[in-house]
Design a protein around this motif. Structure first.
Motif, PDB file in Angstrom:
ATOM      1  N   ARG A  26       0.700  -1.229  -0.031  1.00 42.25           N
ATOM      2  CA  ARG A  26       0.023  -0.211   0.041  1.00 42.25           C
ATOM      3  C   ARG A  26       0.753   1.644   0.006  1.00 42.25           C
ATOM      4  O   ARG A  26       0.296   2.212   0.043  1.00 42.25           O
ATOM      5  CB  ARG A  26      -0.869  -0.006   1.116  1.00 42.25           C
ATOM      6  N   ALA A  27       2.081   1.164  -0.306  1.00 39.34           N
ATOM      7  CA  ALA A  27       3.150   2.405  -0.105  1.00 39.34           C
ATOM      8  C   ALA A  27       2.578   3.513  -0.869  1.00 39.34           C
ATOM      9  O   ALA A  27       2.619   4.682  -0.162  1.00 39.34           O
ATOM     10  CB  ALA A  27       4.474   1.977  -0.573  1.00 39.34           C
ATOM     11  N   ALA A  28       2.118   3.492  -1.996  1.00 39.69           N
ATOM     12  CA  ALA A  28       1.700   4.409  -2.908  1.00 39.69           C
ATOM     13  C   ALA A  28       0.601   5.236  -2.280  1.00 39.69           C
ATOM     14  O   ALA A  28       0.511   6.536  -2.449  1.00 39.69           O
ATOM     15  CB  ALA A  28       1.279   4.039  -4.187  1.00 39.69           C
ATOM     16  N   HIS A  29      -0.377   4.540  -1.436  1.00 42.68           N
ATOM     17  CA  HIS A  29      -1.371   5.298  -0.918  1.00 42.68           C
ATOM     18  C   HIS A  29      -1.359   5.703   0.335  1.00 42.68           C
ATOM     19  O   HIS A  29      -2.272   6.110   1.227  1.00 42.68           O
ATOM     20  CB  HIS A  29      -2.616   4.199  -0.939  1.00 42.68           C
ATOM     21  N   MET A  30      -0.043   5.485   1.146  1.00 46.26           N
ATOM     22  CA  MET A  30       0.316   5.929   2.516  1.00 46.26           C
ATOM     23  C   MET A  30       0.107   7.344   2.492  1.00 46.26           C
ATOM     24  O   MET A  30       0.524   8.139   1.600  1.00 46.26           O
ATOM     25  CB  MET A  30       1.564   5.508   2.868  1.00 46.26           C
ATOM     26  N   ARG A  31      -0.586   7.870   3.652  1.00 42.04           N
ATOM     27  CA  ARG A  31      -0.340   9.578   3.717  1.00 42.04           C
ATOM     28  C   ARG A  31       0.006   9.801   5.214  1.00 42.04           C
ATOM     29  O   ARG A  31      -0.314   9.014   6.182  1.00 42.04           O
ATOM     30  CB  ARG A  31      -1.977  10.023   3.668  1.00 42.04           C
ATOM     31  N   ALA A  32       1.120  10.578   4.890  1.00 45.62           N
ATOM     32  CA  ALA A  32       1.598  11.043   6.248  1.00 45.62           C
ATOM     33  C   ALA A  32       0.389  12.295   6.904  1.00 45.62           C
ATOM     34  O   ALA A  32       0.152  12.718   6.190  1.00 45.62           O
ATOM     35  CB  ALA A  32       2.885  11.654   6.015  1.00 45.62           C
ATOM     36  N   PRO A  33       0.266  12.481   8.164  1.00 46.68           N
ATOM     37  CA  PRO A  33       0.945  11.864   9.023  1.00 46.68           C
ATOM     38  C   PRO A  33       0.270  10.523   9.779  1.00 46.68           C
ATOM     39  O   PRO A  33       0.551   9.927  10.527  1.00 46.68           O
ATOM     40  CB  PRO A  33       1.201  12.892  10.259  1.00 46.68           C
TER      41      PRO A  33
ATOM     42  N   ALA B   4       9.344   9.856  -1.631  1.00 46.55           N
ATOM     43  CA  ALA B   4       8.965   9.328  -0.157  1.00 46.55           C
ATOM     44  C   ALA B   4       8.314   7.905  -0.328  1.00 46.55           C
ATOM     45  O   ALA B   4       8.813   7.090   0.470  1.00 46.55           O
ATOM     46  CB  ALA B   4       8.299  10.249   0.572  1.00 46.55           C
ATOM     47  N   LYS B   5       7.420   7.945  -1.215  1.00 41.65           N
ATOM     48  CA  LYS B   5       6.545   6.666  -1.199  1.00 41.65           C
ATOM     49  C   LYS B   5       7.505   5.605  -1.788  1.00 41.65           C
ATOM     50  O   LYS B   5       7.383   4.520  -1.326  1.00 41.65           O
ATOM     51  CB  LYS B   5       5.429   7.009  -2.130  1.00 41.65           C
ATOM     52  N   LEU B  53      13.659   5.967   7.307  1.00 39.22           N
ATOM     53  CA  LEU B  53      14.024   7.139   7.822  1.00 39.22           C
ATOM     54  C   LEU B  53      14.135   8.055   6.750  1.00 39.22           C
ATOM     55  O   LEU B  53      13.859   9.404   6.616  1.00 39.22           O
ATOM     56  CB  LEU B  53      15.194   7.283   8.733  1.00 39.22           C
ATOM     57  N   ALA B  54      14.881   7.737   5.563  1.00 37.46           N
ATOM     58  CA  ALA B  54      15.257   8.575   4.187  1.00 37.46           C
ATOM     59  C   ALA B  54      13.843   8.746   3.843  1.00 37.46           C
ATOM     60  O   ALA B  54      13.543   9.913   2.940  1.00 37.46           O
ATOM     61  CB  ALA B  54      15.924   7.773   3.536  1.00 37.46           C
ATOM     62  N   ALA B  55      12.684   7.908   4.007  1.00 40.83           N
ATOM     63  CA  ALA B  55      11.575   8.368   3.224  1.00 40.83           C
ATOM     64  C   ALA B  55      10.764   9.584   4.030  1.00 40.83           C
ATOM     65  O   ALA B  55      10.196  10.284   3.539  1.00 40.83           O
ATOM     66  CB  ALA B  55      10.804   6.947   3.411  1.00 40.83           C
ATOM     67  N   LEU B  56      11.036   9.259   5.499  1.00 41.55           N
ATOM     68  CA  LEU B  56      10.336  10.398   6.292  1.00 41.55           C
ATOM     69  C   LEU B  56      11.051  11.677   5.919  1.00 41.55           C
ATOM     70  O   LEU B  56      10.505  12.852   5.594  1.00 41.55           O
ATOM     71  CB  LEU B  56      10.715  10.319   7.754  1.00 41.55           C
ATOM     72  N   TRP B  57      12.391  11.645   5.701  1.00 38.81           N
ATOM     73  CA  TRP B  57      13.178  12.778   5.365  1.00 38.81           C
ATOM     74  C   TRP B  57      12.700  13.456   4.176  1.00 38.81           C
ATOM     75  O   TRP B  57      12.341  14.597   3.946  1.00 38.81           O
ATOM     76  CB  TRP B  57      14.541  12.411   5.266  1.00 38.81           C
ATOM     77  N   ALA B  58      12.526  12.518   2.925  1.00 41.81           N
ATOM     78  CA  ALA B  58      12.053  13.132   1.642  1.00 41.81           C
ATOM     79  C   ALA B  58      10.532  13.478   1.852  1.00 41.81           C
ATOM     80  O   ALA B  58      10.243  14.823   1.180  1.00 41.81           O
ATOM     81  CB  ALA B  58      12.192  11.812   0.649  1.00 41.81           C
ATOM     82  N   LYS B  63       6.948  18.400   1.371  1.00 43.64           N
ATOM     83  CA  LYS B  63       5.752  19.139   1.934  1.00 43.64           C
ATOM     84  C   LYS B  63       6.288  20.503   1.990  1.00 43.64           C
ATOM     85  O   LYS B  63       5.621  21.404   1.628  1.00 43.64           O
ATOM     86  CB  LYS B  63       5.397  18.295   3.396  1.00 43.64           C
ATOM     87  N   LEU B  64       7.596  20.792   1.962  1.00 45.72           N
ATOM     88  CA  LEU B  64       8.145  22.179   2.336  1.00 45.72           C
ATOM     89  C   LEU B  64       8.153  22.827   0.746  1.00 45.72           C
ATOM     90  O   LEU B  64       7.695  23.756   0.712  1.00 45.72           O
ATOM     91  CB  LEU B  64       9.547  22.057   2.994  1.00 45.72           C
TER      92      LEU B  64
END
Lengths: 225, 74
Positions: A26-33, B4-5, B53-58, B63-64
């Protein structure tokens, strides 16, 4: 480790695996946060926990006699546990369960590889390499890196009445102190010098219960033959 | 897929691979299986965590400075 603990660890790894697979899917559909909590659990917490748990499992299995005897080069040491002669210290201890049978080697060799300092760990890795890809030394070349330390015997015998009072341990003044300080080896000739008999093992008499006992302990075939 | 994804997916795949190695070596009492656990399984999982962690960074960077969808399509 009891099988149930191992099964529990396996379950943890499987759950962790399923969650990580779900994230991959599902990586493509994941949304932060919102999904960050899920991904953090699935990709950091659970795998970290699974790694630690499997590590403890591997540590526990590496203490077993079976583990030590899975290298062919150690088979004669396994066989030496079955010598049919009570003057051989490991044999007598093993056959009478004075050392736990499933951890026999580790009980008397507490500083081997993973349980020793970092040099011992590196050596252990090299031993595995040599066993499978290198040239295994001939049996009479194999010896300990440092002389056997009395500490290994004393962690069971020190303080025991039959040890402290044994006549043989007081033949000379100061003898007991020298034993305890590791200045006088327990393995001196005329004391307890018969250990694994690495050079004579082929001729040694073997206890007739050996095959059954080895099978009950899950020791590899060839150990007692 | 955004950077990121795609990193997130890589992270998850690497961790899956490492966990499969854990599972395959768990029940064996043998030095080679321990080596496989330590030299293959653990690095895979750790690399996966690093990718995460690299994904979180990206993700933070994206977003910025949001990029135009045309450049990032696909």
């Amino acid at each position: 480790m009891p099988l149930s603990t191992t099964a529990l660890i396996a379950l943890l790894v499987i759950i962790s695996l399923m969650l990580a697979a779900a994230v991959a899917w599902r990586a493509a559909h994941m949304r932060a946060p919102v999904d960050q909590v899920l991904t953090f659990g699935a990709l950091i917490l659970l795998p970290g926990f699974a790694m630690w748990a499997s590590f403890t499992q591997h540590m526990a299995s590496s203490e077993t006699t079976r583990f030590c005897l899975s290298c062919h080069v150690m088979h004669n040491y396994g066989k030496s546990l079955y010598i049919n002669d009570p003057s051989f210290i490991p044999a007598k201890h093993f056959q009478n369960h004075w050392v736990p049978q499933n951890k026999a080697c580790f009980t008397c060799h507490t500083d081997y590889t993973m349980f020793g300092d970092y040099r011992a760990k590196l050596r252990g890795l090299r031993h595995v390499y040599v066993e499978y890809f290198g040239k295994v030394p001939s049996p009479n070349k194999i010896k300990l890196y440092t002389p056997y330390n009395n500490r290994e015997c004393l962690h069971c015998h020190a303080g025991a009445r039959n040890f402290e009072e044994a006549k043989g341990h007081h033949k000379k003044p100061g003898m007991m102190a020298a034993i305890q300080a590791n200045r006088l080896s327990c393995l001196n000739s005329n004391c307890h010098e018969f250990i694994h008999d690495r050079t004579g093992i082929a001729q040694d008499p073997i206890w007739k219960g050996a095959a059954a006992d080895a099978a009950a302990n899950g020791l590899p075939k060839g150990v007692w033959k | 897929m955004s950077v990121a994804k795609s990193r997130l997916r890589w992270a998850a795949l690497l961790i899956c691979a490492g966990l499969i190695v854990f599972l395959a070596t768990l029940f064996s009492v043998h030095p080679l299986y321990f080596i496989a656990y330590a030299m293959i399984g653990c690095p895979l999982v750790l690399l996966g965590m690093f990718f995460y962690l690299a994904a979180l960074w990206a993700d933070r960077k994206e977003k910025l400075e949001p990029e135009s969808p045309s450049r990032r399509a696909g």
